[in-house]
Design a protein around this motif. Structure first.
Motif, PDB file in Angstrom:
ATOM      1  N   TYR A 189      71.806  93.141  79.915  1.00  0.00           N
ATOM      2  CA  TYR A 189      72.799  92.273  79.275  1.00  0.00           C
ATOM      3  C   TYR A 189      72.497  90.815  79.611  1.00  0.00           C
ATOM      4  O   TYR A 189      73.160  90.178  80.412  1.00  0.00           O
ATOM      5  CB  TYR A 189      74.206  92.653  79.722  1.00  0.00           C
ATOM      6  N   LYS A 190      71.449  90.261  78.994  1.00  0.00           N
ATOM      7  CA  LYS A 190      71.028  88.898  79.263  1.00  0.00           C
ATOM      8  C   LYS A 190      71.754  87.927  78.336  1.00  0.00           C
ATOM      9  O   LYS A 190      72.415  88.343  77.388  1.00  0.00           O
ATOM     10  CB  LYS A 190      69.516  88.772  79.066  1.00  0.00           C
ATOM     11  N   ILE A 191      71.614  86.637  78.611  1.00  0.00           N
ATOM     12  CA  ILE A 191      72.181  85.621  77.733  1.00  0.00           C
ATOM     13  C   ILE A 191      71.594  85.809  76.337  1.00  0.00           C
ATOM     14  O   ILE A 191      70.392  85.975  76.175  1.00  0.00           O
ATOM     15  CB  ILE A 191      71.874  84.217  78.268  1.00  0.00           C
ATOM     16  N   GLY A 192      72.441  85.793  75.348  1.00  0.00           N
ATOM     17  CA  GLY A 192      72.003  85.992  73.980  1.00  0.00           C
ATOM     18  C   GLY A 192      72.108  87.431  73.510  1.00  0.00           C
ATOM     19  O   GLY A 192      72.002  87.703  72.317  1.00  0.00           O
ATOM     20  N   THR A 193      72.335  88.376  74.439  1.00  0.00           N
ATOM     21  CA  THR A 193      72.473  89.779  74.059  1.00  0.00           C
ATOM     22  C   THR A 193      73.716  89.965  73.199  1.00  0.00           C
ATOM     23  O   THR A 193      74.761  89.390  73.479  1.00  0.00           O
ATOM     24  CB  THR A 193      72.595  90.679  75.310  1.00  0.00           C
ATOM     25  N   GLU A 194      73.592  90.788  72.155  1.00  0.00           N
ATOM     26  CA  GLU A 194      74.741  91.117  71.303  1.00  0.00           C
ATOM     27  C   GLU A 194      75.214  92.527  71.635  1.00  0.00           C
ATOM     28  O   GLU A 194      74.407  93.451  71.726  1.00  0.00           O
ATOM     29  CB  GLU A 194      74.359  91.009  69.829  1.00  0.00           C
ATOM     30  N   ILE A 195      76.513  92.679  71.859  1.00  0.00           N
ATOM     31  CA  ILE A 195      77.078  93.953  72.288  1.00  0.00           C
ATOM     32  C   ILE A 195      78.303  94.288  71.438  1.00  0.00           C
ATOM     33  O   ILE A 195      78.969  93.410  70.912  1.00  0.00           O
ATOM     34  CB  ILE A 195      77.484  93.919  73.783  1.00  0.00           C
ATOM     35  N   SER A 196      78.580  95.582  71.317  1.00  0.00           N
ATOM     36  CA  SER A 196      79.781  96.014  70.599  1.00  0.00           C
ATOM     37  C   SER A 196      80.197  97.369  71.131  1.00  0.00           C
ATOM     38  O   SER A 196      79.419  98.063  71.785  1.00  0.00           O
ATOM     39  CB  SER A 196      79.520  96.097  69.087  1.00  0.00           C
ATOM     40  N   GLY A 197      81.435  97.754  70.835  1.00  0.00           N
ATOM     41  CA  GLY A 197      81.943  99.034  71.315  1.00  0.00           C
ATOM     42  C   GLY A 197      82.547  98.905  72.703  1.00  0.00           C
ATOM     43  O   GLY A 197      82.069  98.130  73.545  1.00  0.00           O
ATOM     44  N   LYS A 198      83.595  99.646  72.952  1.00  0.00           N
ATOM     45  CA  LYS A 198      84.337  99.549  74.202  1.00  0.00           C
ATOM     46  C   LYS A 198      83.467  99.803  75.426  1.00  0.00           C
ATOM     47  O   LYS A 198      83.486  99.044  76.398  1.00  0.00           O
ATOM     48  CB  LYS A 198      85.506 100.537  74.172  1.00  0.00           C
ATOM     49  N   ASP A 199      82.669 100.863  75.398  1.00  0.00           N
ATOM     50  CA  ASP A 199      81.854 101.221  76.561  1.00  0.00           C
ATOM     51  C   ASP A 199      80.831 100.141  76.888  1.00  0.00           C
ATOM     52  O   ASP A 199      80.635  99.788  78.056  1.00  0.00           O
ATOM     53  CB  ASP A 199      81.143 102.555  76.320  1.00  0.00           C
ATOM     54  N   GLU A 200      80.160  99.610  75.852  1.00  0.00           N
ATOM     55  CA  GLU A 200      79.150  98.587  76.079  1.00  0.00           C
ATOM     56  C   GLU A 200      79.777  97.298  76.612  1.00  0.00           C
ATOM     57  O   GLU A 200      79.224  96.647  77.510  1.00  0.00           O
ATOM     58  CB  GLU A 200      78.388  98.294  74.782  1.00  0.00           C
ATOM     59  N   LEU A 201      80.925  96.923  76.063  1.00  0.00           N
ATOM     60  CA  LEU A 201      81.601  95.715  76.543  1.00  0.00           C
ATOM     61  C   LEU A 201      81.981  95.842  78.009  1.00  0.00           C
ATOM     62  O   LEU A 201      81.785  94.916  78.803  1.00  0.00           O
ATOM     63  CB  LEU A 201      82.851  95.447  75.696  1.00  0.00           C
ATOM     64  N   LEU A 202      82.516  96.994  78.391  1.00  0.00           N
ATOM     65  CA  LEU A 202      82.938  97.198  79.775  1.00  0.00           C
ATOM     66  C   LEU A 202      81.745  97.228  80.713  1.00  0.00           C
ATOM     67  O   LEU A 202      81.804  96.691  81.831  1.00  0.00           O
ATOM     68  CB  LEU A 202      83.747  98.495  79.892  1.00  0.00           C
ATOM     69  N   LYS A 203      80.635  97.839  80.292  1.00  0.00           N
ATOM     70  CA  LYS A 203      79.436  97.864  81.131  1.00  0.00           C
ATOM     71  C   LYS A 203      78.905  96.454  81.355  1.00  0.00           C
ATOM     72  O   LYS A 203      78.557  96.069  82.472  1.00  0.00           O
ATOM     73  CB  LYS A 203      78.356  98.721  80.472  1.00  0.00           C
ATOM     74  N   ALA A 204      78.849  95.669  80.279  1.00  0.00           N
ATOM     75  CA  ALA A 204      78.347  94.305  80.391  1.00  0.00           C
ATOM     76  C   ALA A 204      79.254  93.461  81.275  1.00  0.00           C
ATOM     77  O   ALA A 204      78.782  92.687  82.122  1.00  0.00           O
ATOM     78  CB  ALA A 204      78.225  93.678  79.007  1.00  0.00           C
ATOM     79  N   ALA A 205      80.558  93.602  81.111  1.00  0.00           N
ATOM     80  CA  ALA A 205      81.509  92.834  81.921  1.00  0.00           C
ATOM     81  C   ALA A 205      81.382  93.206  83.393  1.00  0.00           C
ATOM     82  O   ALA A 205      81.448  92.347  84.283  1.00  0.00           O
ATOM     83  CB  ALA A 205      82.929  93.083  81.432  1.00  0.00           C
ATOM     84  N   THR A 206      81.193  94.487  83.681  1.00  0.00           N
ATOM     85  CA  THR A 206      81.036  94.940  85.064  1.00  0.00           C
ATOM     86  C   THR A 206      79.788  94.342  85.696  1.00  0.00           C
ATOM     87  O   THR A 206      79.806  93.895  86.842  1.00  0.00           O
ATOM     88  CB  THR A 206      80.957  96.482  85.118  1.00  0.00           C
ATOM     89  N   GLU A 207      78.696  94.297  84.942  1.00  0.00           N
ATOM     90  CA  GLU A 207      77.460  93.757  85.490  1.00  0.00           C
ATOM     91  C   GLU A 207      77.560  92.254  85.742  1.00  0.00           C
ATOM     92  O   GLU A 207      76.967  91.732  86.679  1.00  0.00           O
ATOM     93  CB  GLU A 207      76.296  94.086  84.559  1.00  0.00           C
ATOM     94  N   TYR A 208      78.328  91.556  84.933  1.00  0.00           N
ATOM     95  CA  TYR A 208      78.485  90.122  85.146  1.00  0.00           C
ATOM     96  C   TYR A 208      79.463  89.807  86.275  1.00  0.00           C
ATOM     97  O   TYR A 208      79.590  88.662  86.689  1.00  0.00           O
ATOM     98  CB  TYR A 208      78.922  89.423  83.847  1.00  0.00           C
ATOM     99  N   SER A 209      80.155  90.806  86.790  1.00  0.00           N
ATOM    100  CA  SER A 209      81.103  90.553  87.873  1.00  0.00           C
ATOM    101  C   SER A 209      80.410  90.097  89.144  1.00  0.00           C
ATOM    102  O   SER A 209      81.020  89.499  90.033  1.00  0.00           O
ATOM    103  CB  SER A 209      81.936  91.816  88.152  1.00  0.00           C
ATOM    104  N   SER A 210      79.095  90.350  89.268  1.00  0.00           N
ATOM    105  CA  SER A 210      78.359  89.947  90.470  1.00  0.00           C
ATOM    106  C   SER A 210      77.905  88.494  90.415  1.00  0.00           C
ATOM    107  O   SER A 210      77.424  87.955  91.407  1.00  0.00           O
ATOM    108  CB  SER A 210      77.136  90.856  90.671  1.00  0.00           C
ATOM    109  N   ILE A 211      78.039  87.848  89.276  1.00  0.00           N
ATOM    110  CA  ILE A 211      77.594  86.466  89.123  1.00  0.00           C
ATOM    111  C   ILE A 211      78.729  85.513  89.480  1.00  0.00           C
ATOM    112  O   ILE A 211      79.835  85.616  88.958  1.00  0.00           O
ATOM    113  CB  ILE A 211      77.145  86.198  87.671  1.00  0.00           C
TER     114      ILE A 211
END
Length: 258
Positions: free
Chosen positions: A56-78
């Motif tokens: 989930y890098k800058i510029g990545t396009e995401i959709s769907g509940k599961d993908e959004l939650l996974k991406a948000a979780t990974e960004y929690s470390s930043i």
């Protein structure tokens, strides 16, 4: 307070009088210090071990509940200034609260499963980019409905794509406009009725009538009736040649031989 996007910073710098910069995409070498600062931040975020594993890098396009939650979780470390999501109606929310917001109480005007978000990062020019960095999941549009080859819509397609709780606009993106609309006889909820027929055939029966003859002789390939409550799928049923399938509001399904 002027904020500049990671992916398009160099263009803004050129407009402000700095020349010789290329678009400041992550990892790209540029000649100006201000642009290099942004590239460094983008490079740090995009090379972060957690984000690299998830992709989930800058510029990545995401959709769907599961993908959004996974991406948000990974960004929690930043560690940055702010992490937020901007929905299609313009409302904003903290990424920390995303799980709750994508639950059953989220209004269809704010979010639906087909919404596409792009991961953006911006910071305040001439300030510490880490302290002023905002990570944003920005709504950019609707995901096109996935169709089988030659757009074949059959029982498998319906069961795979049509979901309880899906908003009307997504149902329309899957199947188009209904052939007829009428109130459900049992609960008075609105029903969309679809007729998938052989080319040139048109069913002339009543709105809620099953075309038994057409299903048997092949003129009617499938009939689908979708019931809505508060503009979201409440239940649905469909009929093909040999079977009828009913999917209840709790997601359970029952198929009977015709």
């Amino acid at each position: 307070m002027k904020k500049l996007g990671v992916m398009g910073l160099a263009m803004s710098l050129v407009a402000g009088g700095l020349t010789g910069c290329k678009d400041a995409t992550a990892g790209e070498v540029v000649t100006k210090k201000a642009a290099n600062e942004i590239v460094t931040v983008a490079k740090y975020l995009n090379n972060n071990e957690t984000l690299s594993d998830g992709g989930y890098k800058i510029g990545t396009e995401i959709s769907g509940k599961d993908e959004l939650l996974k991406a948000a979780t990974e960004y929690s470390s930043i560690v940055v200034n702010e992490k937020r999501i901007i929905f299609k109606n313009g409302s904003e929310a903290d990424l920390v609260n995303l799980g709750q917001l994508l639950g059953s109480n989220t209004s269809p005007e704010r979010w639906s499963g087909g919404d596409v978000f792009r991961i953006d990062a911006i910071y305040e020019q001439d300030s510490d980019p880490y302290k002023t960095m905002d990570i944003t999941f920005q709504y950019i549009g609707q995901k096109e409905a996935e169709k089988k080859e030659e757009d074949v819509i059959d029982a498998d397609y319906v069961l795979k794509h049509l979901e309880i709780g899906m908003p009307k606009d997504e149902v329309r993106s899957l199947f188009g406009d209904p052939n007829t609309e009428y109130p459900n006889m049992l609960n008075d909820l609105p029903v969309w009725d679809y007729h998938f027929t052989k080319e040139g055939f048109e069913f002339e029966g009543f709105a809620d009538e099953v075309d038994e003859q057409g299903l048997q002789n092949g003129n009617m390939i499938m009939q689908l009736a979708v019931t809505f409550q508060e503009d979201r799928v409440f239940q649905y049923q469909f009929h093909v040649k040999d079977t009828s399938t009913y999917v209840a509001n709790d997601g359970t399904s029952k198929t009977d031989m015709r």
